[in-house]
Motif scaffolding. Sequence first.
Motif, short mmCIF file in Angstrom:
data_model
loop_
_atom_site.label_atom_id
_atom_site.label_comp_id
_atom_site.label_asym_id
_atom_site.label_seq_id
_atom_site.Cartn_x
_atom_site.Cartn_y
_atom_site.Cartn_z
N GLY A 181 39.96 71.24 150.54
CA GLY A 181 40.94 70.61 149.67
C GLY A 181 40.72 70.79 148.18
O GLY A 181 41.55 70.37 147.38
N TYR A 182 39.63 71.43 147.79
CA TYR A 182 39.36 71.63 146.37
C TYR A 182 38.32 72.74 146.19
O TYR A 182 37.81 73.29 147.17
N VAL A 183 38.01 73.05 144.93
CA VAL A 183 36.97 74.02 144.62
C VAL A 183 35.90 73.31 143.80
O VAL A 183 36.22 72.64 142.80
N GLU A 184 34.66 73.41 144.22
CA GLU A 184 33.57 72.83 143.43
C GLU A 184 33.27 73.79 142.28
O GLU A 184 32.55 74.77 142.42
N ALA A 185 33.88 73.53 141.15
CA ALA A 185 33.75 74.39 139.99
C ALA A 185 33.76 73.53 138.74
O ALA A 185 34.24 72.40 138.75
N ILE A 186 33.22 74.07 137.67
CA ILE A 186 33.26 73.37 136.39
C ILE A 186 33.79 74.30 135.32
O ILE A 186 33.73 75.51 135.43
N GLY A 187 34.37 73.70 134.29
CA GLY A 187 34.87 74.48 133.16
C GLY A 187 34.76 73.65 131.91
O GLY A 187 34.74 72.41 131.96
N ALA A 188 34.68 74.31 130.77
CA ALA A 188 34.62 73.58 129.51
C ALA A 188 35.90 72.78 129.30
O ALA A 188 35.90 71.74 128.65
N THR A 189 37.00 73.26 129.90
CA THR A 189 38.27 72.54 129.89
C THR A 189 38.76 72.42 131.33
O THR A 189 38.87 73.42 132.04
N MET A 190 39.05 71.18 131.75
CA MET A 190 39.47 70.93 133.12
C MET A 190 40.60 69.91 133.14
O MET A 190 40.70 69.06 132.25
N TRP A 191 41.45 69.99 134.18
CA TRP A 191 42.48 68.99 134.45
C TRP A 191 42.24 68.51 135.87
O TRP A 191 42.22 69.33 136.81
N LEU A 192 42.07 67.22 136.06
CA LEU A 192 41.68 66.67 137.36
C LEU A 192 42.67 65.59 137.78
O LEU A 192 42.78 64.55 137.13
N ASP A 249 44.78 63.01 140.73
CA ASP A 249 44.40 61.97 141.69
C ASP A 249 43.85 62.56 142.98
O ASP A 249 42.92 62.01 143.58
N SER A 250 44.45 63.65 143.44
CA SER A 250 44.00 64.27 144.69
C SER A 250 42.56 64.78 144.58
O SER A 250 41.84 64.84 145.58
N PHE A 251 42.16 65.14 143.39
CA PHE A 251 40.77 65.59 143.18
C PHE A 251 39.80 64.44 143.43
O PHE A 251 38.80 64.60 144.14
N TRP A 252 40.10 63.28 142.86
CA TRP A 252 39.19 62.13 143.00
C TRP A 252 39.17 61.63 144.44
O TRP A 252 38.15 61.11 144.91
N GLU A 253 40.27 61.79 145.16
CA GLU A 253 40.29 61.42 146.57
C GLU A 253 39.29 62.26 147.36
O GLU A 253 38.75 61.80 148.37
N ARG A 254 39.05 63.48 146.90
CA ARG A 254 38.17 64.39 147.62
C ARG A 254 36.71 64.27 147.21
O ARG A 254 35.81 64.44 148.04
N VAL A 255 36.44 64.01 145.95
CA VAL A 255 35.04 63.96 145.49
C VAL A 255 34.51 62.54 145.36
O VAL A 255 33.31 62.33 145.20
N GLY A 256 35.41 61.55 145.39
CA GLY A 256 34.98 60.15 145.27
C GLY A 256 35.63 59.48 144.07
O GLY A 256 35.46 59.93 142.93
N ALA A 257 36.36 58.39 144.34
CA ALA A 257 37.10 57.70 143.27
C ALA A 257 36.18 57.17 142.19
O ALA A 257 36.56 57.06 141.02
N ASP A 258 34.93 56.82 142.54
CA ASP A 258 33.99 56.26 141.56
C ASP A 258 33.63 57.27 140.48
O ASP A 258 33.26 56.90 139.36
N ARG A 259 33.74 58.56 140.81
CA ARG A 259 33.36 59.59 139.83
C ARG A 259 34.35 59.66 138.66
O ARG A 259 34.00 60.09 137.56
N LYS A 260 35.57 59.23 138.89
CA LYS A 260 36.56 59.23 137.82
C LYS A 260 36.12 58.30 136.70
O LYS A 260 36.21 58.65 135.50
N GLU A 261 35.64 57.12 137.04
CA GLU A 261 35.19 56.17 136.04
C GLU A 261 33.94 56.66 135.33
O GLU A 261 33.74 56.41 134.15
N ARG A 262 33.08 57.37 136.06
CA ARG A 262 31.87 57.92 135.44
C ARG A 262 32.23 58.93 134.37
O ARG A 262 31.66 58.93 133.28
N VAL A 263 33.20 59.80 134.71
CA VAL A 263 33.64 60.81 133.74
C VAL A 263 34.21 60.14 132.48
O VAL A 263 33.90 60.54 131.36
N LYS A 264 34.99 59.11 132.67
CA LYS A 264 35.63 58.42 131.54
C LYS A 264 34.61 57.69 130.66
O LYS A 264 34.89 57.43 129.49
#
Length: 266
Positions: free
Chosen positions: A195-206, A208-223
Amino acid sequence: MKNNRIERLKLVFPLKPKFESEKIEMGKSTVVWQARNGEIAPVEALQMLNDIMQQLGMEVKFKTQEKTISTTALLTRVAQTGKWTQIESNNLSFQFGAVGLYDHSFILIEEQVAGAAICWDRWVKPFLAAPGFVQAWVSDVEYDHWQNAKDILEYTAVGRDYSQLPMISNGLPPPLEQKIIDTTNNPGRWSLQSGYVEAIGATMWLGDSFWERVGADRKERVKSVNWLNVETVNDNTLHVRASENSFSDQRTAEVQNKLRAILYGT
């Protein structure tokens, strides 16, 4: 200041639920075929790309297999066939595909000349509203390639030294077994996930479906990370910027590893 380097943008979307299987007779064997379509249709994706080019003031002339084709003719063909793979226009190449085994589809936009895309934000924005938008990120083409290149022949073909790189077995039985480059610890590595690609970039757009796959708690960590520039766009999508320029070498390895740990825990 933006580096004079060639970049690419990859956008990821979910696949629609599985449809009923179709049995196809092939000689004495029966193959079960199950079509998987993306939430964003091929013709819709192409039309959106065409609209973006027009908005950016580009003269839209597509080239496929070295032949120039009008937008109308190409859209008609895609509507009839339900697919397109790779096309070119305005020093950009476009690719559309589905990765059924990993349950997602993608659009890849790659510059052939540095700066040809003009503004990546303009390319991403229309797709953020697409059903189930998962993620998008910008990467440096050359850096991305060598961070993920495993075949020794790729290095020897261009005279690139690999003697100091870690090696592992490809895991195949003899006589197919051979040594390949171990990229598992490279900061710029990517891997296909369900459902997703484990990748990183200096610029990213993430989305809701992304957080459903990697874990909703990670969204708050990023923020909450103070060294990341995080904005909320298109309602719930996070626009994450770790650097003004795309990652292009090992000098940003620490930032890349930290960003990966926050997003994926790896």
